[in-house]
Scaffold this motif. Sequence first.
Motif, PDB file in Angstrom:
ATOM      1  N   GLU A 535       0.836  -1.205   0.000  1.00 43.25           N
ATOM      2  CA  GLU A 535       0.000   0.000   0.000  1.00 43.25           C
ATOM      3  C   GLU A 535       0.869   1.253   0.000  1.00 43.25           C
ATOM      4  O   GLU A 535       0.616   2.201  -0.747  1.00 43.25           O
ATOM      5  CB  GLU A 535      -0.926  -0.009   1.216  1.00 43.25           C
ATOM      6  N   GLN A 536       1.917   1.247   0.810  1.00 43.69           N
ATOM      7  CA  GLN A 536       2.820   2.396   0.860  1.00 43.69           C
ATOM      8  C   GLN A 536       3.518   2.627  -0.480  1.00 43.69           C
ATOM      9  O   GLN A 536       3.744   3.763  -0.885  1.00 43.69           O
ATOM     10  CB  GLN A 536       3.878   2.189   1.953  1.00 43.69           C
ATOM     11  N   GLU A 537       3.842   1.522  -1.154  1.00 42.45           N
ATOM     12  CA  GLU A 537       4.562   1.626  -2.424  1.00 42.45           C
ATOM     13  C   GLU A 537       3.637   1.873  -3.610  1.00 42.45           C
ATOM     14  O   GLU A 537       4.086   2.007  -4.747  1.00 42.45           O
ATOM     15  CB  GLU A 537       5.369   0.352  -2.663  1.00 42.45           C
ATOM     16  N   GLY A 538       2.336   1.901  -3.345  1.00 41.16           N
ATOM     17  CA  GLY A 538       1.382   2.225  -4.410  1.00 41.16           C
ATOM     18  C   GLY A 538       1.001   1.078  -5.310  1.00 41.16           C
ATOM     19  O   GLY A 538       0.481   1.288  -6.416  1.00 41.16           O
ATOM     20  N   TYR A 539       1.198  -0.188  -4.839  1.00 40.06           N
ATOM     21  CA  TYR A 539       0.859  -1.340  -5.674  1.00 40.06           C
ATOM     22  C   TYR A 539      -0.509  -1.915  -5.383  1.00 40.06           C
ATOM     23  O   TYR A 539      -0.936  -2.860  -6.025  1.00 40.06           O
ATOM     24  CB  TYR A 539       1.923  -2.425  -5.503  1.00 40.06           C
ATOM     25  N   THR A 540      -1.198  -1.399  -4.368  1.00 44.84           N
ATOM     26  CA  THR A 540      -2.568  -1.852  -4.111  1.00 44.84           C
ATOM     27  C   THR A 540      -3.440  -0.630  -3.927  1.00 44.84           C
ATOM     28  O   THR A 540      -2.969   0.453  -3.560  1.00 44.84           O
ATOM     29  CB  THR A 540      -2.655  -2.724  -2.840  1.00 44.84           C
ATOM     30  N   SER A 541      -4.712  -0.832  -4.165  1.00 43.02           N
ATOM     31  CA  SER A 541      -5.643   0.292  -4.036  1.00 43.02           C
ATOM     32  C   SER A 541      -6.029   0.488  -2.577  1.00 43.02           C
ATOM     33  O   SER A 541      -5.908  -0.403  -1.762  1.00 43.02           O
ATOM     34  CB  SER A 541      -6.899   0.018  -4.862  1.00 43.02           C
TER      35      SER A 541
END
Length: 541
Positions: A535-541
């Motif tokens: 989530e922090q790395e922007g790979y999940t919504s």
Amino acid sequence: MKAATAPSMGNTMSIDKILDDYAPKPIHEILDNSAKKFADRPAVYFDGNVIDYKTLAYLTDRAAAGFQSIGVKKGIKVGLFLPNTPFSIIAYYGALKAGATVVNYNPLYAGEELAFQIEDSETDFLVTLAMPMLKDKADALLGGTRLKQIVLCGPGSEDVSGDSYVIWDQMLKTDSAVDVPAIDPVEDVAVLQYTGGTTGTPKGAMLTHANLYVNAVQFEKAMKGIVVPGQERMLGVLPLFHVFAMTVVMNCAVWAGMEIMLYSRFDPKLLANDLRDHTPTFLPMVPAMFAAIAMHKDTKEIDLSSVKIAISGGAPIAPDVKALFEKTCNTNIVEAYGLTETSPAASVNPPGGLIKSGSVGLPVEDTVIEIISLEDGKTVLPQGEKGEVCISGPQVMKGYYNRPIETADVIKDGRLHTGDIGYRDEDGYLFLVDRLKDMILVSGFNVYPTQIEAAVHKHDLVEECIVAGVPDEKRGEAVYAWVKLKDGAEMDESDLKKFLRDKISATEMPRRVIFKDEALPKTAVGKLSRKLLLEQEGYTS
């Protein structure tokens, strides 16, 4: 396709009755039968050469007798550490005919992985090529594991000597005839196929002769009206040590007297040249292969309209990849679903019926797929509701080798709990939407982040590590590693990869290593959290 017959859950007699109806035979007998029916038909096409069915059966008998001459008997484990070659097929059926249990080994495995599997499976003999890349790995196992002898095949084997080695060509020249032992197809294990299952810890799925025999028949029935025995060609670019290829490319093809177009590696350019003159009628591949063929300049002009079935398995196929391949190569793709624990075929879009995009299809014959509540693990959910995909049927494994607790964790009340989340629509078609496990699917191969994390943590400069899969156009998912070094330590990506080279396989090697200055994210109880990191790395919504 005949509607799946539902065995009553928890009633082993129903599965016994289904098995009686199939009258399963030892899996090596499918080659004997095809050799009688299709003696002069091509069985294997490899590197421009063709082996017919009667020759393949003869070589298999010689291999079986040869295995017995060096001490292989019923129940002994014979490991196959081979890329795709005719040796793979001959050694597989030959070892089984000698009474052995086959253990498949990935040629890309690192030394530590090989050593673990040899000890865990109790493998005594290992068949491999004399090429240094494989022989050197195999050599390192002698003395340090229970391995007794290495059977060397191919060029260079004749130059090797010593009690630890058996030369394939010499082994096949034994004067003795094969003494085929009695096999109980339902009870006797044909193959130990290693998988991480739902936990990531490697375990040997015990696939009986009946499991594999029935699954070949189930596939043939799913293709009813499409397969013409003795007239088909099966593309064999999937590695035969993988359960998908072992069953579909090899067992199912041999069952139907197909010609197996066998390739030791996937090379779109090489494949393009052969496909112009030697077109297969069955094309099983993983999504990454379909994408590579569709996008390669040498394959764009190839007409594959003669392909009857292109089957995608091993991982979900992206709609744009499916559409591009179908447009470029003038043929349709059907999606299928299975697991190592189901030999592997569990469902497929019916080629002669309705094919639903995004679905992995309907259960194969005599297989029940149910969606079970994630809350209690028992309640069967109605259509449209999401839960854990559970499977019951005659192709479900006997269990995990020497692991009764892990077996009991996944087989409950006659159902195999897959760890996958999905739902079934109003027509009974299965749709997969998520995974309970953290497994990463790289080009259709299972990669387990906890194993990679354990290898990374062996470096004394590493403080924390999280490994996870991120979306990748070519591979489906790519392995990424996030690493926090100990205070004051310095290391770059190339240093860590060099350290990991003999500890994990090339498939498991992280595509990227991201070093973090701050501590990696954790749950409220202090456990490292993949979910929070992604989530922090922007790979999940």
